[in-house]
Each structure stands twice: as structure tokens, then as C-alpha cells.
Enzyme design. Structure first.
Site, short mmCIF file in Angstrom:
data_model
loop_
_atom_site.label_atom_id
_atom_site.label_comp_id
_atom_site.label_asym_id
_atom_site.label_seq_id
_atom_site.Cartn_x
_atom_site.Cartn_y
_atom_site.Cartn_z
N CYS A 2 1.48 -1.14 -0.23
CA CYS A 2 -0.04 0.21 0.17
C CYS A 2 0.51 1.17 0.17
O CYS A 2 2.07 1.59 0.57
CB CYS A 2 -0.48 0.04 1.31
SG CYS A 2 -1.92 -1.30 1.37
N ARG A 27 5.12 0.11 -6.12
CA ARG A 27 5.31 -0.98 -5.01
C ARG A 27 4.48 -2.31 -5.03
O ARG A 27 4.80 -2.78 -4.01
CB ARG A 27 4.74 0.31 -3.69
CG ARG A 27 5.66 0.92 -3.44
CD ARG A 27 4.67 1.94 -2.57
NE ARG A 27 4.63 1.96 -1.95
CZ ARG A 27 5.42 1.57 0.05
NH1 ARG A 27 6.55 2.36 -0.36
NH2 ARG A 27 4.75 1.22 0.64
N TRP A 73 -3.02 -2.58 -1.19
CA TRP A 73 -2.77 -4.47 -2.14
C TRP A 73 -3.59 -4.92 -0.62
O TRP A 73 -3.18 -4.99 0.30
CB TRP A 73 -0.79 -3.94 -1.42
CG TRP A 73 -0.45 -6.24 -2.48
CD1 TRP A 73 -0.19 -5.94 -2.99
CD2 TRP A 73 0.03 -6.43 -1.12
NE1 TRP A 73 0.67 -7.62 -3.13
CE2 TRP A 73 0.86 -7.80 -1.80
CE3 TRP A 73 -0.04 -6.70 0.22
CZ2 TRP A 73 1.07 -8.57 -0.85
CZ3 TRP A 73 0.64 -7.50 0.66
CH2 TRP A 73 1.36 -9.28 0.10
N ASN A 99 -1.58 2.40 5.51
CA ASN A 99 -0.47 1.73 5.60
C ASN A 99 -0.60 0.24 6.73
O ASN A 99 -0.79 1.01 7.80
CB ASN A 99 0.18 1.48 5.14
CG ASN A 99 -0.03 2.44 3.63
OD1 ASN A 99 -0.72 2.29 2.44
ND2 ASN A 99 1.05 3.01 2.81
N GLY A 100 -0.74 -1.49 6.54
CA GLY A 100 0.01 -1.57 8.11
C GLY A 100 -1.77 -2.37 7.75
O GLY A 100 -2.26 -2.70 7.21
N GLU A 480 18.34 -18.13 -5.77
CA GLU A 480 18.36 -16.48 -5.84
C GLU A 480 17.98 -16.34 -7.29
O GLU A 480 16.90 -16.04 -7.72
CB GLU A 480 19.14 -15.30 -5.71
CG GLU A 480 19.42 -13.69 -6.51
CD GLU A 480 18.14 -13.45 -6.01
OE1 GLU A 480 17.61 -13.65 -5.21
OE2 GLU A 480 17.64 -12.11 -6.83
N LYS A 484 14.18 -15.49 -9.15
CA LYS A 484 14.07 -14.88 -10.02
C LYS A 484 13.13 -14.96 -10.82
O LYS A 484 12.45 -14.35 -11.62
CB LYS A 484 15.18 -13.86 -10.32
CG LYS A 484 15.13 -12.75 -10.96
CD LYS A 484 15.39 -11.30 -10.36
CE LYS A 484 14.46 -11.65 -9.09
NZ LYS A 484 15.33 -10.98 -7.16
N GLU A 487 9.23 -15.36 -9.78
CA GLU A 487 8.87 -13.94 -9.62
C GLU A 487 8.63 -13.28 -10.31
O GLU A 487 7.04 -12.32 -10.68
CB GLU A 487 9.72 -13.33 -8.65
CG GLU A 487 9.96 -13.47 -7.22
CD GLU A 487 10.85 -12.38 -6.89
OE1 GLU A 487 10.37 -11.58 -5.91
OE2 GLU A 487 11.89 -12.13 -7.24
N HIS A 503 19.49 -37.20 -3.24
CA HIS A 503 18.97 -37.94 -1.98
C HIS A 503 17.67 -37.67 -1.72
O HIS A 503 16.49 -37.67 -1.04
CB HIS A 503 19.55 -37.15 -0.83
CG HIS A 503 21.16 -37.25 -0.48
ND1 HIS A 503 21.77 -38.93 0.34
CD2 HIS A 503 21.65 -36.51 -0.46
CE1 HIS A 503 22.37 -38.28 0.30
NE2 HIS A 503 23.43 -37.15 -0.06
N LYS A 601 6.80 -4.45 -3.79
CA LYS A 601 8.23 -4.17 -3.45
C LYS A 601 8.65 -4.07 -2.50
O LYS A 601 9.99 -4.03 -1.74
CB LYS A 601 8.27 -2.53 -4.10
CG LYS A 601 9.90 -2.21 -4.35
CD LYS A 601 10.62 -2.86 -4.75
CE LYS A 601 12.39 -2.91 -5.12
NZ LYS A 601 13.43 -3.55 -5.50
C1 F6R Z 1 12.94 -10.84 -4.27
C2 F6R Z 1 12.89 -9.33 -3.75
C3 F6R Z 1 12.06 -9.71 -2.59
C4 F6R Z 1 12.37 -8.96 -1.53
C5 F6R Z 1 12.54 -9.32 0.45
C6 F6R Z 1 12.84 -8.60 1.23
O1 F6R Z 1 13.12 -10.13 -5.78
O2 F6R Z 1 12.73 -8.48 -3.83
O3 F6R Z 1 12.32 -10.81 -2.07
O4 F6R Z 1 14.17 -9.04 -1.01
O5 F6R Z 1 10.73 -9.33 0.19
O6 F6R Z 1 12.91 -6.90 0.91
P1 F6R Z 1 13.57 -6.08 1.20
O7 F6R Z 1 15.71 -6.21 1.11
O8 F6R Z 1 13.30 -4.47 1.14
O9 F6R Z 1 13.97 -5.91 2.42
#
Ligand code: F6R
Length: 606
Positions: A2, A27, A73, A99-100, A480, A484, A487, A503, A601
Site C-alpha cells: 500500500c 510498489r 494491496w 498502511n499496515g 536467488e 528471480k 517471481e 538424496h 516492492k
Molecule cells: C525478490 C525480492 C524480495 C525482497 C524481500 C525483502 O526479488 O525483491 O524477495 O528481497 O521482500 O525486501 P527488502 O530487501 O526491501 O527488505
């Protein structure tokens, strides 16, 4: 997640609110709304979808100089117009964006309903609008204080009162809120990007603070009405940094920014004379650093995976035990906080609720925690006992790329510094300093092979499921890479230690299940090739991400070769082709790359 924006001044509020909401689009959200105080009373509009849908839904006459807006959101209730903010009190006088999460919303809702209040949404936020609306305190700020005293949970709120059309009252507890200072106009935002077009002077509210914001200024205070004094800060973000600059997506732009942003991050931080790193922001001297017997990284999602990479660098270079843990788990398991452990909170946004609460838990138990954070002035950056700013510049795309690379470099600098106060020799320190200096050009070399990686990615995009495997240093890289791809392409990908394949997961290997294998030219290369033999024997296709000179024979149909530097730093470069692989797979599948479905985000809820 949000977003909040607010305006009070001499201009028309609606266009400023819409522009701010558009800047918050990155976001991630599913619905939006605004409220403006006009000459003929308050006007509120909501829409499901993008800000352009909200623009189309606005009433024709919307002339007013005070307003609030929100991108939602969904947490409590689906994305519908009724659930979109702003929410209103029963008499329509109070309008509120939030927000929250209000933890005791269900109990409060039952109580209000028993008292005859009719709810129009499924949200937790509407409870707060009614509580403020029903308060009998004379001043708006006192009504807000009284209502907030009844709730538990996290919030950033901005509140309008139709009978007081000169002000916005804001409050913060656990969710960021910023006041932007203009010339006879003031702004409110949950994120600097909402304000950057209008002002570079901002004030960050702290938890437990409220403010009355009018065109002429702001007044901050606590819930017992004690005035607080705030020092305005200069925004480091520039509006032009939020443009695509010829790229089709922010993700692509951010991947390509890395050579330049890494140069910037390293500048002034490498010390050739003593073959170490200069990290003054940590605020820890050499004697204290020597006293740490262990390092623990905490972060969420990709930031956690890079914490795992960082822990292996610290063990390699400083020879002290180091590990990483998901902050979201750490805070819930009554962790043992040791006085001789250095805790490192890893976060792009600096606002991730799980990481922020883990920081507070460590501090509450007397632990020392430093931040590896990108957003300057963010909550985690401010609450940690020092840290390393990542200086990657704004990251707009929801999926993180360049900031993760900066986190890797941040850990390498920390590992070098810790190593040099322990037993890392001058010669090895100098080797790492030179290796770090070479990183930007190595990253550029990988980016130069984008066309070949794009061809491999198109093939990978056809597989609904794939494995990513790596061993020791390469395992975090594999995690990672899989993250990616999942996502942004929505194709399933699972990361495994190459050593663990036999295993269990080997059962899934078939000609339809490709494996992306991280095979650096290090002391484990033969073992990694051994795992590829196991896959080849089951006719599994392999994409190897590797260094020049590694001999695969028939083991890997596709190879992506990246430059070989210092073994401890190589994992950083090995992540770059995986960013391009995910990007091109997602592009081939026509995905909304910058705004992947269901994701946000900055995850400011628990
Ligand atoms: C992956 C991604 C998320 C963030 C996670 C932590 O591409 O963006 O997994 O890494 O939500 O976010 P931050 O780094 O802002 O604490």
C-alpha cells in the site's frame, strides 16, 4: 504494498495526488482511491486496477486544495471498490487512508456493529474511520489519538476532516510516513518517490509520532501531546532516476545500471594502503570488531539469500562462523541473542516489517545490529546501530536485481574488514581489494553477452518447472536464480544443493526438467561435474553457468560463461546471468515484468 500520498496547499490537489499515486505504482497494488475536500463538500473516488482506471472514475468537478490518496494491496478482503481506501466514518465527515494491519480489527468491528455501525467494506481500516468519527474529542488530532489508542497493530495513517479543510493529520506506528516540505504547500507520502517531483526537503515521522500538516507547515507530537522536534532532511532521490531512459522495463534498466552503480558504491571504500575496506558508517572500531566471534545476517526473500552468500564470504575471509536466517522466522522463535555476535540486517527498502521487527528484537535483547540497506533514511537504516549504505540508487522494479549485487559487495567489504582485523594476510587483502575493483567490468562483460543469454532463456521459458543447483558458495546463487525466475516468469523453479540431488530430487529429473547448474571453476568443480553426470544419466537437460576452461563434454547442452575473478567474489558475478535469464524468460512469456502478480516492492506488513 500500500502507498499513501497527501497534499495541502494552494494548487489543485487531485492532479498532485494522481501523480504521486502513479509514482507509487511500482510498489505493487490492486486498487486505488482519493478524497478531496471541495467547496461543495468531500469527494471520494475509488477504482480497482491501475491509477489510470482511478483517473477515469473521478467525478467531473473535483476542485479542492486538500486531499489524500492511496494504492491498496489487499490483505483484509479482496480488491474491490468498496475495500479501496479512503474509508469514511458513518457520517462521512472523516476520510482516512491507512498502511499496515490492525490486529484487533475483528473484535473492534463486532463491538461497533453491536452499537449499530454499518460497515461498507471488509477492511480492518474502516474500523479506524468509525472510531475517529465517533470520538467526542474536540480537535481532530485528539480524536485520532483516542482512536489509535484502541487499536493494536501497525499503521501509517493520513486523516481528513470535512469540517477542518485546512489540514491533514498523520500518524505512524510501524509503517513509514514522510512529510514533504514545500513553499506554502505540504505533502505527505509513505515513500519518497511520491514526493520527489515536488520537494527535496522531508521529515520522517518516528513510531508513535503524529503530525498536523497545513499549507503553512507541520507540527509533530506524541500521543500525550508532547511536541517533538524534527530536523528536515535532504532527499537523495532525483525525479529523473525514476525514468525508463530507453529501456522497456525498470528491471532491464536496473540490471544494466550495475557496472556504474557498483563503481559508485566502491568509491572511497577500498583502502590500498592497508589492503582493507573503509566502512566508517559501521561506527565500530578495530578493537570492537575483533571482539565479534560470530556474524548473523537476517533478511527476507532475496535479501536473505544474499545474506547466505555474505555469510560464506565472511567465513572464507574472516574465518569466523557466520550464517543467515530469514528475518520472518528469526523474530518468531525467541532467538538466542549473543553479545559477541554481530547481526547484519539486510534490506533494499529498509521498511520490510519482518526485518525491522527482528532488528528491534535483537536490540531489545542487547545485541548489536548493523544495516546493509539501500534506502537512505529508511526505518531499518535509522534504527540500526550503524551500517553500510548500498548506494545502488532507486530500485523501481518489484523484483530486486541491482541492489542484491550491491548487497553482495557490501558483504564482501564487511568480510574484508573483519578478515583484516583477524588473520587475513595483507597479500590476500590486496587480492580481494583488486578483485572488488574488477567487479564492475566483469559485470559489464556478462551484460555484453545478453543476446546469447536471451536465446537460452527462451528455451528455459518453455519448461513449466526447472531446478537450479549449486554447491556451498554456489547454492545461494542458485536460490536467488530460482527466486528471480519464479517471481517474474511465473514458471516453477526449485533450488537445491547439488550435493543433495541424489538424496531425493533426482527422481524428478527427465528430458522435460531442465537444470540450471552453477559450476564455478573452484575447488568443487569436479564434485559439481559429478552431479551433472547423475543428471545426464537420466537425460536431464543442463544449462551450465560457469567459468572459462571448465570441461563439460556432453554434460551441458547450454553454457553461459562469465569471467573468473577471485573465488570468494565470483558468486556475485555468477548471479548476473541469472537476472538476464529470468528477465528474458519472462519477456518471452509476455509477463508484466516490473509488476509481477501478487507481489509488492516493500512488504511493510507482517
Ligand atoms: C525478490 C525480492 C524480495 C525482497 C524481500 C525483502 O526479488 O525483491 O524477495 O528481497 O521482500 O525486501 P527488502 O530487501 O526491501 O527488505
Amino acid at each position: 504494498m500500500c502507498g499513501i500520498v497527501g497534499y495541502v496547499g494552494s494548487e489543485q490537489a487531485a492532479p498532485i495526488l494522481l501523480e504521486g499515486l502513479t509514482r507509487l505504482e511500482y510498489r505493487g497494488y490492486d486498487s486505488a482511491g482519493i478524497a478531496v475536500l471541495t467547496g461543495s463538500g468531500p469527494k471520494v473516488a475509488h477504482a480497482v486496477g491501475r491509477v489510470r482506471d482511478l483517473q477515469a472514475a473521478l467525478p467531473k468537478r473535483l476542485s479542492g486544495k486538500v486531499g489524500i490518496g492511496h494504492t491498496r494491496w489487499a490483505t483484509h478482503g479482496p480488491a474491490t471498490e468498496a475495500n479501496a481506501h479512503p474509508h469514511r466514518s458513518a457520517d462521512g465527515r472523516i476520510m482516512l487512508v491507512h498502511n499496515g494491519i490492525i490486529d484487533n480489527a475483528t473484535a473492534l468491528r463486532s463491538e461497533l456493529e453491536a452499537d449499530g455501525v454499518q460497515f461498507t467494506s471488509d477492511t480492518d481500516t474502516e474500523v479506524l474511520a468509525h472510531l475517529i468519527g465517533r470520538s467526542e474529542a474536540p480537535a481532530l488530532e485528539d480524536r485520532v489519538i483516542k482512536a489509535l489508542q484502541r487499536i493494536t497493530g501497525t499503521y501509517a495513517v493520513a486523516v481528513l476532516d470535512a469540517q477542518l479543510p485546512d489540514r491533514i493529520v498523520v500518524a505512524r506506528q510501524g509503517s513509514p510516513l514522510i512529510i514533504g516540505i514545500g513553499d506554502r504547500e505540504m505533502f505527505v507520502g509513505s515513500d519518497a518517490s511520491a514526493l520527489v517531483r515536488h520537494t527535496s526537503q522531508v521529515v520522517h515521522l518516528d513510531d508513535g509520532e503524529l503530525a498536523i500538516v497545513t499549507a503553512g507547515g507541520y507540527e509533530t507530537f506524541t500521543a500525550d501531546r508532547a511536541r517533538t522536534s524534527k530536523q528536515p532532511e535532504e532527499l537523495t532521490l532525483r525525479a529523473d532516476e525514476l525514468q525508463l531512459e530507453g529501456h522497456d522495463t525498470f528491471l532491464h534498466k536496473e540490471i544494466h545500471e550495475q557496472p556504474t552503480s557498483l563503481e559508485r558504491m566502491l568509491s572511497g571504500r577500498l583502502d590500498d594502503r592497508f589492503a582493507t575496506a573503509r566502512l566508517d558508517g559501521l561506527g565500530i572500531d578495530a578493537r570492537e570488531l575483533r571482539g565479534f566471534r560470530r556474524v548473523k545476517a537476517i533478511g527476507c526473500g532475496s535479501s536473505f539469500y544474499i545474506g547466505q552468500l555474505g555469510a560464506s564470504m565472511i567465513e572464507d575471509l574472516a574465518r569466523i562462523p557466520a550464517d543467515a536466517e530469514a528475518a520472518s522466522e528469526f523474530r518468531y522463535r525467541n532467538p538466542i541473542v549473543e553479545p559477541d555476535t554481530l547481526y547484519v540486517a539486510v534490506s533494499q527498502s529498509g521498511e520490510t516489517a519482518d526485518t525491522l521487527f527482528a532488528v528491534r528484537e535483537i536490540q531489545r535483547k542487547g545485541g548489536r545490529v548493523v544495516g546493509l540497506v539501500n534506502v537512505v533514511g529508511s526505518s531499518i537504516a535509522r534504527e540500526c546501530d550503524g551500517g553500510i549504505y548500498l548506494h545502488a540508487g532507486p530500485e523501481v522494479s518489484v523484483a530486486s536485481t541491482k541492489v542484491l549485487t550491491h548487497m553482495g559487495v557490501g558483504f564482501a567489504l564487511l568480510a574484508l574488514l573483519l578478515g583484516r582485523v583477524h588473520d587475513l594476510s595483507y597479500a590476500d587483502g590486496a587480492r580481494i581489494v583488486a578483485g572488488l575493483r574488477a567487479l564492475p567490468s566483469q559485470v559489464q562483460q556478462v551484460l555484453d553477452s545478453e543476446d546469447e543469454i536471451a536465446v537460452v532463456a527462451k528455451g528455459l521459458a518453455q519448461s513449466p518447472s526447472s531446478f537450479f543447483i549449486g554447491r556451498v558458495r554456489g547454492y545461494a546463487v542458485a536460490r536467488e536464480g530460482a527466486q528471480k525466475l519464479k517471481e517474474i516468469s511465473y514458471q516453477h523453479a526449485e533450488a537445491y544443493q547439488a550435493s543433495e540431488l541424489k538424496h531425493g530430487p533426482l527422481a524428478l529429473i527427465s528430458p522435460q526438467m531442465p537444470t540450471v547448474a552453477i559450476v564455478p571453476d573452484d575447488e568443487l568443480v569436479e564434485r559439481n561435474l559429478g552431479a551433472l553426470h547423475e543428471i545426464a544419466a537420466r537425460s536431464g537437460p543442463v544449462i551450465a553457468v560457469t567459468h572459462p576452461g571448465v570441461e563439460f563434454g556432453d554434460l551441458a547442452a547450454e553454457r553461459i560463461v562469465v569471467p573468473h575473478g577471485e573465488v570468494e567474489l565470483d558468486p556475485i558475478v555468477l548471479t548476473i546471468p541469472l537476472q538476464l535469464l529470468a528477465y528474458h524468460a519472462a519477456a518471452a512469456l509476455g509477463r508484466d515484468i516490473d509488476r509481477p502478480r501478487n507481489l509488492a516492492k516493500s512488504v511493510t506488513v507482517e
